[in-house]
Motif scaffolding. Structure first.
Motif, PDB file in Angstrom:
ATOM      1  N   ASP A  40       0.679  -1.276  -0.033  1.00  0.00           N
ATOM      2  CA  ASP A  40      -0.104  -0.083   0.012  1.00  0.00           C
ATOM      3  C   ASP A  40       0.914   1.210   0.171  1.00  0.00           C
ATOM      4  O   ASP A  40       1.540   1.512   0.984  1.00  0.00           O
ATOM      5  N   GLU A  41       0.918   1.940  -1.072  1.00  0.00           N
ATOM      6  CA  GLU A  41       1.399   3.386  -1.287  1.00  0.00           C
ATOM      7  C   GLU A  41       0.495   4.604  -1.284  1.00  0.00           C
ATOM      8  O   GLU A  41       0.716   5.417  -1.570  1.00  0.00           O
ATOM      9  N   SER A  42      -0.662   4.204  -1.002  1.00  0.00           N
ATOM     10  CA  SER A  42      -1.765   5.299  -0.976  1.00  0.00           C
ATOM     11  C   SER A  42      -1.560   6.353  -0.067  1.00  0.00           C
ATOM     12  O   SER A  42      -1.951   7.648  -0.643  1.00  0.00           O
ATOM     13  N   LEU A  43      -0.751   6.361   1.140  1.00  0.00           N
ATOM     14  CA  LEU A  43      -0.410   7.351   1.914  1.00  0.00           C
ATOM     15  C   LEU A  43       0.407   8.272   1.060  1.00  0.00           C
ATOM     16  O   LEU A  43      -0.015   9.653   1.042  1.00  0.00           O
ATOM     17  N   PHE A  44       1.256   7.856   0.560  1.00  0.00           N
ATOM     18  CA  PHE A  44       2.309   8.956  -0.516  1.00  0.00           C
ATOM     19  C   PHE A  44       1.452   9.427  -1.612  1.00  0.00           C
ATOM     20  O   PHE A  44       1.746  10.410  -2.042  1.00  0.00           O
ATOM     21  N   ALA A  45       0.626   8.655  -2.329  1.00  0.00           N
ATOM     22  CA  ALA A  45      -0.095   9.124  -3.524  1.00  0.00           C
ATOM     23  C   ALA A  45      -1.342  10.187  -2.645  1.00  0.00           C
ATOM     24  O   ALA A  45      -1.183  11.608  -3.626  1.00  0.00           O
ATOM     25  N   SER A  46      -1.765  10.094  -1.718  1.00  0.00           N
ATOM     26  CA  SER A  46      -2.318  11.528  -1.069  1.00  0.00           C
ATOM     27  C   SER A  46      -1.793  12.500  -0.836  1.00  0.00           C
ATOM     28  O   SER A  46      -2.273  13.512  -1.039  1.00  0.00           O
ATOM     29  N   LYS A  47      -0.300  12.381  -0.233  1.00  0.00           N
ATOM     30  CA  LYS A  47       0.372  13.500  -0.176  1.00  0.00           C
ATOM     31  C   LYS A  47       0.556  14.307  -1.570  1.00  0.00           C
ATOM     32  O   LYS A  47       0.738  15.266  -1.342  1.00  0.00           O
ATOM     33  N   VAL A  48       0.860  13.442  -2.434  1.00  0.00           N
ATOM     34  CA  VAL A  48       1.396  14.303  -3.668  1.00  0.00           C
ATOM     35  C   VAL A  48       0.054  14.831  -4.272  1.00  0.00           C
ATOM     36  O   VAL A  48       0.166  15.994  -4.858  1.00  0.00           O
ATOM     37  N   ALA A  49      -1.300  14.334  -4.166  1.00  0.00           N
ATOM     38  CA  ALA A  49      -2.350  14.647  -4.544  1.00  0.00           C
ATOM     39  C   ALA A  49      -2.551  16.049  -3.802  1.00  0.00           C
ATOM     40  O   ALA A  49      -2.971  17.130  -4.529  1.00  0.00           O
ATOM     41  N   ALA A  50      -2.487  16.135  -2.582  1.00  0.00           N
ATOM     42  CA  ALA A  50      -2.887  17.332  -1.688  1.00  0.00           C
ATOM     43  C   ALA A  50      -1.621  18.409  -2.259  1.00  0.00           C
ATOM     44  O   ALA A  50      -2.120  19.649  -2.373  1.00  0.00           O
ATOM     45  N   HIS A  51      -0.350  17.955  -2.262  1.00  0.00           N
ATOM     46  CA  HIS A  51       0.422  19.106  -2.642  1.00  0.00           C
ATOM     47  C   HIS A  51       0.121  19.718  -3.864  1.00  0.00           C
ATOM     48  O   HIS A  51       0.748  20.829  -4.065  1.00  0.00           O
ATOM     49  N   CYS A  52      -0.214  18.977  -4.789  1.00  0.00           N
ATOM     50  CA  CYS A  52      -0.274  19.421  -6.289  1.00  0.00           C
ATOM     51  C   CYS A  52      -1.799  19.711  -6.429  1.00  0.00           C
ATOM     52  O   CYS A  52      -1.927  20.159  -7.838  1.00  0.00           O
ATOM     53  N   SER A  53      -2.386  19.719  -5.756  1.00  0.00           N
ATOM     54  CA  SER A  53      -4.163  20.326  -5.632  1.00  0.00           C
ATOM     55  C   SER A  53      -4.659  19.288  -6.909  1.00  0.00           C
ATOM     56  O   SER A  53      -5.239  19.677  -7.834  1.00  0.00           O
ATOM     57  N   LEU A  54      -4.173  17.829  -6.764  1.00  0.00           N
ATOM     58  CA  LEU A  54      -4.981  17.126  -8.072  1.00  0.00           C
ATOM     59  C   LEU A  54      -6.401  16.622  -7.676  1.00  0.00           C
ATOM     60  O   LEU A  54      -6.627  16.561  -6.265  1.00  0.00           O
ATOM     61  N   HIS A  55      -7.207  16.186  -8.585  1.00  0.00           N
ATOM     62  CA  HIS A  55      -8.539  15.495  -8.251  1.00  0.00           C
ATOM     63  C   HIS A  55      -8.090  13.798  -8.401  1.00  0.00           C
ATOM     64  O   HIS A  55      -8.147  13.401  -9.428  1.00  0.00           O
ATOM     65  N   HIS A  56      -7.916  13.279  -7.103  1.00  0.00           N
ATOM     66  CA  HIS A  56      -7.134  12.186  -7.050  1.00  0.00           C
ATOM     67  C   HIS A  56      -8.277  11.004  -6.655  1.00  0.00           C
ATOM     68  O   HIS A  56      -9.015  11.500  -5.748  1.00  0.00           O
ATOM     69  N   THR A  57      -8.209   9.905  -7.184  1.00  0.00           N
ATOM     70  CA  THR A  57      -9.188   8.819  -6.807  1.00  0.00           C
ATOM     71  C   THR A  57      -8.529   7.466  -6.766  1.00  0.00           C
ATOM     72  O   THR A  57      -7.548   7.127  -7.547  1.00  0.00           O
ATOM     73  N   ASP A  58      -8.896   6.687  -5.379  1.00  0.00           N
ATOM     74  CA  ASP A  58      -8.269   5.575  -5.206  1.00  0.00           C
ATOM     75  C   ASP A  58      -9.203   4.551  -5.639  1.00  0.00           C
ATOM     76  O   ASP A  58     -10.296   4.613  -5.565  1.00  0.00           O
ATOM     77  N   ILE A  59      -8.531   3.513  -6.086  1.00  0.00           N
ATOM     78  CA  ILE A  59      -9.320   2.354  -6.404  1.00  0.00           C
ATOM     79  C   ILE A  59      -8.996   1.202  -5.818  1.00  0.00           C
ATOM     80  O   ILE A  59      -7.588   1.102  -5.526  1.00  0.00           O
ATOM     81  N   TYR A  60      -9.891   0.353  -5.414  1.00  0.00           N
ATOM     82  CA  TYR A  60      -9.679  -0.818  -4.306  1.00  0.00           C
ATOM     83  C   TYR A  60      -9.990  -2.019  -4.990  1.00  0.00           C
ATOM     84  O   TYR A  60     -11.023  -2.578  -4.882  1.00  0.00           O
ATOM     85  N   PRO A  61      -9.322  -2.642  -5.893  1.00  0.00           N
ATOM     86  CA  PRO A  61      -9.310  -3.991  -6.683  1.00  0.00           C
ATOM     87  C   PRO A  61      -9.612  -5.130  -5.436  1.00  0.00           C
ATOM     88  O   PRO A  61      -8.807  -4.989  -4.605  1.00  0.00           O
ATOM     89  N   GLY A  62     -10.410  -5.892  -5.488  1.00  0.00           N
ATOM     90  CA  GLY A  62     -10.508  -6.823  -4.629  1.00  0.00           C
ATOM     91  C   GLY A  62     -10.514  -8.377  -5.336  1.00  0.00           C
ATOM     92  O   GLY A  62     -10.842  -8.687  -6.570  1.00  0.00           O
ATOM     93  N   PRO A  63     -10.356  -9.496  -4.647  1.00  0.00           N
ATOM     94  CA  PRO A  63     -10.731 -10.746  -5.206  1.00  0.00           C
ATOM     95  C   PRO A  63     -12.006 -10.881  -6.048  1.00  0.00           C
ATOM     96  O   PRO A  63     -11.979 -11.602  -7.265  1.00  0.00           O
ATOM     97  N   GLU A  64     -12.993 -10.174  -5.809  1.00  0.00           N
ATOM     98  CA  GLU A  64     -14.272 -10.222  -6.412  1.00  0.00           C
ATOM     99  C   GLU A  64     -13.910  -9.703  -7.997  1.00  0.00           C
ATOM    100  O   GLU A  64     -14.805 -10.181  -9.016  1.00  0.00           O
ATOM    101  N   ASP A  65     -12.996  -8.732  -8.083  1.00  0.00           N
ATOM    102  CA  ASP A  65     -12.881  -8.139  -9.279  1.00  0.00           C
ATOM    103  C   ASP A  65     -11.994  -9.246 -10.176  1.00  0.00           C
ATOM    104  O   ASP A  65     -12.132  -9.279 -11.496  1.00  0.00           O
ATOM    105  N   VAL A  66     -11.188  -9.992  -9.491  1.00  0.00           N
ATOM    106  CA  VAL A  66     -10.401 -11.002 -10.254  1.00  0.00           C
ATOM    107  C   VAL A  66     -11.403 -11.937 -11.072  1.00  0.00           C
ATOM    108  O   VAL A  66     -11.428 -12.263 -12.134  1.00  0.00           O
ATOM    109  N   ILE A  67     -12.445 -12.388 -10.291  1.00  0.00           N
ATOM    110  CA  ILE A  67     -13.590 -13.403 -10.732  1.00  0.00           C
ATOM    111  C   ILE A  67     -14.371 -12.626 -11.760  1.00  0.00           C
ATOM    112  O   ILE A  67     -14.704 -13.370 -12.976  1.00  0.00           O
ATOM    113  N   ARG A  68     -14.685 -11.398 -11.606  1.00  0.00           N
ATOM    114  CA  ARG A  68     -15.280 -10.497 -12.683  1.00  0.00           C
ATOM    115  C   ARG A  68     -14.769 -10.099 -14.027  1.00  0.00           C
ATOM    116  O   ARG A  68     -15.431 -10.219 -14.936  1.00  0.00           O
TER     117      ARG A  68
END
Length: 589
Positions: free
Chosen positions: A289-317
């Motif tokens: 999980d690197e999402s902490l660092f992605a969030s810091k960059v997004a805040a620092h650069c004023s980005l419209h950032h979206t986190d995606i949470y792939p799960g095992p159900e996505d593998v099946i789908r």
């Protein structure tokens, strides 16, 4: 880049219109397309995004002047320099005009003057010569199949596989590569007789004879300069590379929280204040999980950032759909990228381009195993060390999981390690030798996969770290400025030290691996068993390559926590799904 497919007749009476129709069937649909027929060839271009297409845009990719004809698809990044090379008398502005004029002046060697991400076709009727090529590092894909009658080619595997013009068979050498390294060597595909045209090469057909000729090679040219000079040049060069590749409306960007994607997001945010960025997140602790660092960059650069949470159900789908759209078995990292690409398309329906950081690890010493090589962590010389670090299964493991005789059939006369060893130079710094092998082998393959992932959602990938000025600068930077004090990309970190949060710059690269070992313990255990064995756990239907009991033992070993075999299980599972999709019911061996 718009989609492309075509053929060149080597023998016979001339072009057959049905061949081009068969090739473009799978990519055209209701999209605008333009056919360009020649005396012994035919090419079709298909719009990627019809709703944003400009009238006449496809026609601008083609030019005929007397005995010369040219099709150029993609981006030319050094148009100004090329005009200078052509001289003041040449006033053309369209890339296809400049390419044709360069050939007129310099012949096939004009290829070395071209920089960008492109595919080109050229006909010279006075010489009976046809030329196919793509860019020097492989940012734009191009696949081909040759038989005695004709050469078929396309910017994606789909037209070749779906045309009905090629009898599809698995490539046994590629399977051996896959089970050893999880990617093909020698620019082969999983289909016998279909190859990716190697970057930096020309495919020449003259009087019916086909020849593949190396036209350009990457080489390190280290220069000892002050660190401050390289830091300043890196900042300017990467900023210019982002500008040159930012040619489409509404770009989006990957933002994992790693150094490469953070730099791209920073530079893009200056050009697009409302930049949308996307990250895949696996909430299984710091190993994933690197999402902490992605969030810091997004805040620092004023980005419209979206986190995606792939799960095992996505593998099946998603897995069956992914296998069909990517056409080959791929790694768990590719699945992670695929889920993020799908989400990016859903969240940003107007997006046309996605910025990716491929090339930064190879050019700036980013992979952790490069440091391992420097420390002699593994026994043997550099090729042997790289094999031990990259290998998926050892020879002993392969003998254990394969049915009797099949190991000999795959590996008896073919040694992937021997082929892999040829990609390493015999002299120079260890880092330069290891990275050069990846630039010529693994990087072009991963660019193919990245292109297919984004092509599946109609996004065009942009690779600023592959820009020729970044590439040439990286070739000059000495190895000791890339890995220092145990940290990769050292000079790249220093170049942006004042622009990004310190902990983003200094944290250790994680990568984007799927937690497959965790998922195969419980959430995907039954899915894997059903996909591999069906109702009969004593055999693997249609896939008599592996020993069912050994594969079942791998699943149980992983489930009980005795070893993390997620990577290995994923590899066999993806191969099984791919084999069923293309060769269902036909014995593999």
């Amino acid at each position: 880049m718009n989609r492309l497919c075509g053929f060149i007749e080597r023998t016979g009476p001339g072009p057959n219109g049905l061949v081009l129709e068969a090739l473009k069937h799978s990519i055209a649909g209701n999209r605008p397309s333009q056919d360009f027929p020649g005396d012994r060839w035919g090419i079709s271009l298909v719009e990627r995004r019809p709703e944003t297409a400009q009238p006449g845009a496809l026609q601008e990719c083609f030019l005929r002047q007397g005995p010369l004809a040219c099709v150029f698809v993609g981006d030319l990044h050094n148009a100004s320099n090329l005009r200078n090379a052509l001289g003041a008398a040449h006033t053309a502005h369209a890339p296809v005009e400049m390419v044709l004029e360069a050939y007129r002046r310099f012949g096939p060697s004009a290829y070395t003057l071209l920089e960008g991400a492109f595919v080109l076709f050229l006909e010279d009727r006075t010489k009976g010569l046809y030329i196919l090529a793509r860019d020097k590092l492989g940012a734009a894909p191009l696949y081909f199949h040759a038989n005695d009658d004709r050469l078929l080619f396309a910017s994606d595997l789909g037209p070749l596989l779906d045309s009905g013009l090629i009898q599809l068979e698995p490539d046994t050498k590629t399977l051996a590569d896959y089970l050893t390294f999880q990617f093909p060597l020698g620019h082969r595909t999983f289909f016998s007789g279909i190859r990716a045209l190697p970057p930096g090469t020309l495919c020449l057909i003259q009087d019916g004879t086909l020849h593949i000729e190396k036209a350009w090679r990457f080489a390190w040219q280290p220069l000892e300069e002050a660190e401050t000079l390289y830091r300043d040049r890196l900042r300017r060069t990467l900023d210019a590379a982002v500008r040159d590749t930012d040619t489409l409306p509404h770009p989006v960007s990957h933002l994992s929280g790693g150094l490469d994607s953070s730099i791209l997001a920073l530079l893009l945010s200056k050009r697009h204040p409302a930049l949308e960025t996307f990250a895949g997140v696996y909430p299984y602790g710091p190993a994933y999980d690197e999402s902490l660092f992605a969030s810091k960059v997004a805040a620092h650069c004023s980005l419209h950032h979206t986190d995606i949470y792939p799960g095992p159900e996505d593998v099946i789908r998603l897995l069956p759909d992914m296998v069909a759209k990517l056409h080959e078995p791929v790694s768990d990292v590719a699945f992670s990228r695929y889920t993020v690409a799908q989400a990016a398309r859903n969240c940003a329906p107007a997006a046309q381009a996605v910025f990716c950081g491929q090339g930064a690890d190879e050019f700036f010493g980013g992979y952790a195993f490069y440091q391992d090589f420097l420390n002699d962590r593994y026994a043997g010389g550099l090729p042997q060390q790289a094999h031990q670090r990259r290998r998926l299964f050892s020879p002993e493991q392969l003998r254990a999981i394969m049915q009797p005789g099949n190991y000999t059939r795959l590996f008896g006369t073919y040694d992937p390690l021997a082929v892999y060893r040829l990609s390493f130079g015999n002299s120079g710094p260890i880092l330069d030798r290891a990275a050069a092998a990846d630039i010529s082998g693994f990087l072009p393959y991963w660019l193919q996969i990245e292109n297919r992932i984004n092509d599946a959602v109609d996004l065009q990938p942009r690779f600023p770290f592959l820009h020729h000025e970044v590439r040439d600068l990286a070739a000059q930077i000495p190895a000791h400025l890339k890995i220092r004090d145990g940290a990769g990309k050292w000079i790249l970190r220093q170049a942006f030290r004042e622009d990004l949060p310190e902990d983003v710059l200094d944290h250790v690269k994680i990568g984007f691996r799927t937690p497959s070992g965790i998922w195969f313990k419980d959430a995907l255990f039954d899915f894997a068993c059903d996909a591999l064995f069906g109702p009969n756990p004593g055999r693997i239907p249609g896939l008599d390559l592996f020993e069912p009991a050994a594969v079942k033992d791998m699943l149980e070993t992983n489930r009980e926590g005795r070893a993390n075999l997620g990577w290995q299980i994923w590899t066999i599972l993806l191969f099984k799904l791919w084999f069923d999709h293309y060769f269902g019911g036909k014995p593999c061996a």
